[in-house]
Design a protein around this motif. Structure first.
Motif, PDB file in Angstrom:
ATOM      1  N   LEU A   1       1.034  -1.179  -0.072  1.00 53.95           N
ATOM      2  CA  LEU A   1       0.074   0.061   0.007  1.00 53.95           C
ATOM      3  C   LEU A   1       0.836   1.262  -0.011  1.00 53.95           C
ATOM      4  O   LEU A   1       0.468   2.163  -0.799  1.00 53.95           O
ATOM      5  N   VAL A   2       1.907   1.276   0.795  1.00 51.21           N
ATOM      6  CA  VAL A   2       2.602   2.516   1.174  1.00 51.21           C
ATOM      7  C   VAL A   2       3.764   2.842  -0.296  1.00 51.21           C
ATOM      8  O   VAL A   2       3.519   3.749  -0.866  1.00 51.21           O
ATOM      9  N   GLN A   3       3.953   1.742  -0.906  1.00 47.64           N
ATOM     10  CA  GLN A   3       4.816   1.715  -2.115  1.00 47.64           C
ATOM     11  C   GLN A   3       3.778   1.987  -3.383  1.00 47.64           C
ATOM     12  O   GLN A   3       4.414   2.544  -4.230  1.00 47.64           O
ATOM     13  N   CYS A   4       2.727   1.521  -3.163  1.00 52.19           N
ATOM     14  CA  CYS A   4       1.911   1.820  -4.488  1.00 52.19           C
ATOM     15  C   CYS A   4       0.862   2.849  -4.587  1.00 52.19           C
ATOM     16  O   CYS A   4       0.612   3.421  -5.386  1.00 52.19           O
ATOM     17  N   SER A   5       0.642   3.541  -3.322  1.00 51.25           N
ATOM     18  CA  SER A   5      -0.358   4.589  -3.106  1.00 51.25           C
ATOM     19  C   SER A   5      -0.120   5.830  -4.091  1.00 51.25           C
ATOM     20  O   SER A   5      -0.930   6.606  -4.418  1.00 51.25           O
ATOM     21  N   ASP A   6       1.131   6.181  -4.059  1.00 50.78           N
ATOM     22  CA  ASP A   6       1.682   7.351  -4.946  1.00 50.78           C
ATOM     23  C   ASP A   6       2.283   7.095  -6.354  1.00 50.78           C
ATOM     24  O   ASP A   6       2.753   7.847  -6.747  1.00 50.78           O
ATOM     25  N   ARG A   7       1.657   6.037  -6.998  1.00 53.77           N
ATOM     26  CA  ARG A   7       2.347   5.555  -8.125  1.00 53.77           C
ATOM     27  C   ARG A   7       1.161   5.428  -9.224  1.00 53.77           C
ATOM     28  O   ARG A   7       0.182   5.521  -8.616  1.00 53.77           O
ATOM     29  N   PHE A   8       1.425   5.462 -10.363  1.00 48.78           N
ATOM     30  CA  PHE A   8       0.489   5.224 -11.607  1.00 48.78           C
ATOM     31  C   PHE A   8      -0.694   6.365 -11.629  1.00 48.78           C
ATOM     32  O   PHE A   8      -1.731   5.955 -11.826  1.00 48.78           O
ATOM     33  N   GLY A   9      -0.478   7.471 -11.095  1.00 51.32           N
ATOM     34  CA  GLY A   9      -1.464   8.576 -11.126  1.00 51.32           C
ATOM     35  C   GLY A   9      -2.515   8.347 -10.362  1.00 51.32           C
ATOM     36  O   GLY A   9      -3.668   8.729 -10.569  1.00 51.32           O
ATOM     37  N   GLY A  10      -2.274   7.505  -9.246  1.00 50.64           N
ATOM     38  CA  GLY A  10      -3.638   7.163  -8.291  1.00 50.64           C
ATOM     39  C   GLY A  10      -4.613   6.212  -8.911  1.00 50.64           C
ATOM     40  O   GLY A  10      -5.657   5.829  -8.523  1.00 50.64           O
ATOM     41  N   ALA A  11      -4.313   5.525 -10.124  1.00 50.03           N
ATOM     42  CA  ALA A  11      -5.264   4.558 -10.848  1.00 50.03           C
ATOM     43  C   ALA A  11      -5.393   3.317  -9.529  1.00 50.03           C
ATOM     44  O   ALA A  11      -6.539   2.705  -9.626  1.00 50.03           O
ATOM     45  N   TYR A  12      -4.860   2.955  -8.616  1.00 52.59           N
ATOM     46  CA  TYR A  12      -4.893   1.925  -8.024  1.00 52.59           C
ATOM     47  C   TYR A  12      -5.303   2.189  -6.633  1.00 52.59           C
ATOM     48  O   TYR A  12      -5.811   1.312  -5.708  1.00 52.59           O
ATOM     49  N   VAL A  13      -5.312   3.269  -6.191  1.00 59.03           N
ATOM     50  CA  VAL A  13      -5.714   3.875  -4.810  1.00 59.03           C
ATOM     51  C   VAL A  13      -7.378   3.421  -4.623  1.00 59.03           C
ATOM     52  O   VAL A  13      -7.292   3.051  -3.486  1.00 59.03           O
ATOM     53  N   PRO A  14      -8.334   3.237  -5.410  1.00 57.88           N
ATOM     54  CA  PRO A  14      -9.583   2.684  -4.991  1.00 57.88           C
ATOM     55  C   PRO A  14      -9.692   1.370  -4.543  1.00 57.88           C
ATOM     56  O   PRO A  14     -10.225   0.907  -3.526  1.00 57.88           O
ATOM     57  N   TYR A  15      -8.593   0.416  -5.083  1.00 54.40           N
ATOM     58  CA  TYR A  15      -8.482  -0.846  -4.554  1.00 54.40           C
ATOM     59  C   TYR A  15      -7.789  -1.042  -3.186  1.00 54.40           C
ATOM     60  O   TYR A  15      -8.306  -1.478  -2.663  1.00 54.40           O
ATOM     61  N   LEU A  16      -6.842   0.050  -2.973  1.00 51.03           N
ATOM     62  CA  LEU A  16      -6.206  -0.145  -1.713  1.00 51.03           C
ATOM     63  C   LEU A  16      -7.255   0.483  -0.626  1.00 51.03           C
ATOM     64  O   LEU A  16      -7.193  -0.204   0.452  1.00 51.03           O
ATOM     65  N   PHE A  17      -7.878   1.359  -1.161  1.00 49.51           N
ATOM     66  CA  PHE A  17      -8.842   2.084  -0.353  1.00 49.51           C
ATOM     67  C   PHE A  17      -9.943   1.109   0.166  1.00 49.51           C
ATOM     68  O   PHE A  17     -10.522   1.025   1.411  1.00 49.51           O
ATOM     69  N   TRP A  18     -10.567   0.277  -0.635  1.00 51.18           N
ATOM     70  CA  TRP A  18     -11.533  -0.769  -0.452  1.00 51.18           C
ATOM     71  C   TRP A  18     -10.942  -1.546   0.794  1.00 51.18           C
ATOM     72  O   TRP A  18     -11.581  -1.825   1.682  1.00 51.18           O
ATOM     73  N   ASP A  19      -9.680  -2.250   0.545  1.00 48.49           N
ATOM     74  CA  ASP A  19      -9.262  -2.929   1.715  1.00 48.49           C
ATOM     75  C   ASP A  19      -9.367  -2.421   3.102  1.00 48.49           C
ATOM     76  O   ASP A  19      -9.516  -3.133   3.992  1.00 48.49           O
ATOM     77  N   LYS A  20      -8.635  -1.159   2.931  1.00 49.17           N
ATOM     78  CA  LYS A  20      -8.422  -0.566   4.168  1.00 49.17           C
ATOM     79  C   LYS A  20      -9.857  -0.095   4.882  1.00 49.17           C
ATOM     80  O   LYS A  20     -10.030   0.015   5.967  1.00 49.17           O
ATOM     81  N   LEU A  21     -10.533   0.308   4.232  1.00 46.82           N
ATOM     82  CA  LEU A  21     -12.028   0.813   4.323  1.00 46.82           C
ATOM     83  C   LEU A  21     -12.716  -0.640   5.167  1.00 46.82           C
ATOM     84  O   LEU A  21     -13.352  -0.461   6.188  1.00 46.82           O
ATOM     85  N   ALA A  22     -12.745  -1.551   4.633  1.00 47.60           N
ATOM     86  CA  ALA A  22     -13.292  -2.944   5.197  1.00 47.60           C
ATOM     87  C   ALA A  22     -12.564  -3.104   6.647  1.00 47.60           C
ATOM     88  O   ALA A  22     -13.205  -3.701   7.562  1.00 47.60           O
ATOM     89  N   TYR A  23     -11.177  -2.878   6.641  1.00 51.24           N
ATOM     90  CA  TYR A  23     -10.282  -3.156   7.886  1.00 51.24           C
ATOM     91  C   TYR A  23     -11.031  -2.031   8.953  1.00 51.24           C
ATOM     92  O   TYR A  23     -11.079  -2.316  10.038  1.00 51.24           O
TER      93      TYR A  23
END
Length: 183
Positions: free
Chosen positions: A47-69
């Protein structure tokens, strides 16, 4: 597994052959996400390594998991707030905005008002005016549309245990309930 190395390879492709089409990137990241998802420490590094890459394209997927938690452990909000900051500072494409909307509605509806105000003051209010407008509309929606907000929360609660699936999340609540009962 060297997460940084894997992400750097994907980043080279993203800014090369995948620049016009995000789906191959999302598919590759979903595969990597599934590999690291069972180990919380490994996932948090991802999450930490991916969140600021790819123009934010993967942030919603990471957010999904952390919101569930977060829904299970409301005191665990640090990663959600970091992802919000990454999202605000990203390219803020329409596709990511659409994916984030139901997640953000759920987050703003379940988060303490103090924490929402803190995120607003520290992150949102310092962003570009179009970003501010997007978030202010979402926060206003949550405050003014209790029934609709409750449906967003219920839909996410039904899906929170599965791997991020925005097509399912976008289904009307009655169809989603039927689909989950028949699954």
């Amino acid at each position: 597994m060297d997460i940084v190395k894997e992400l750097e390879q994907l980043e080279d492709k993203y800014y090369g052959e995948w620049e016009e089409e995000k789906q191959p990137l999302i598919d590759a990241l979903l595969k990597l996400h599934a590999q690291v998802g069972t180990d919380e420490n490994l996932f948090n590094r991802f999450l930490v390594q991916c969140s600021d890459r790819f123009g934010g394209a993967y942030v919603p997927y990471l957010f999904w998991d952390k919101l569930a938690y977060f829904l299970q452990s409301p005191e665990e909000r640090a990663y959600l707030q970091q992802l919000l900051k990454s999202f605000v500072e990203s390219n803020f494409d329409e596709d990511e905005q659409k994916k984030m909307k139901p997640l953000l509605v759920c987050y703003f509806a379940t988060e303490k008002k103090f924490e929402v105000d803190k995120v607003r003051a520290l992150v949102i209010d310092k962003s570009h005016p179009t970003v501010q407008d997007y978030f202010h509309k979402l926060i206003s929606f949550v405050e003014k549309n209790q029934k609709s907000t409750e449906m967003y929360v219920e839909k996410f609660r039904l899906l929170k245990e599965i791997h991020p699936d925005f097509n399912l999340l976008n289904l009307p609540i009655t169809q989603l309930r039927d689909k989950m009962q028949n699954a």
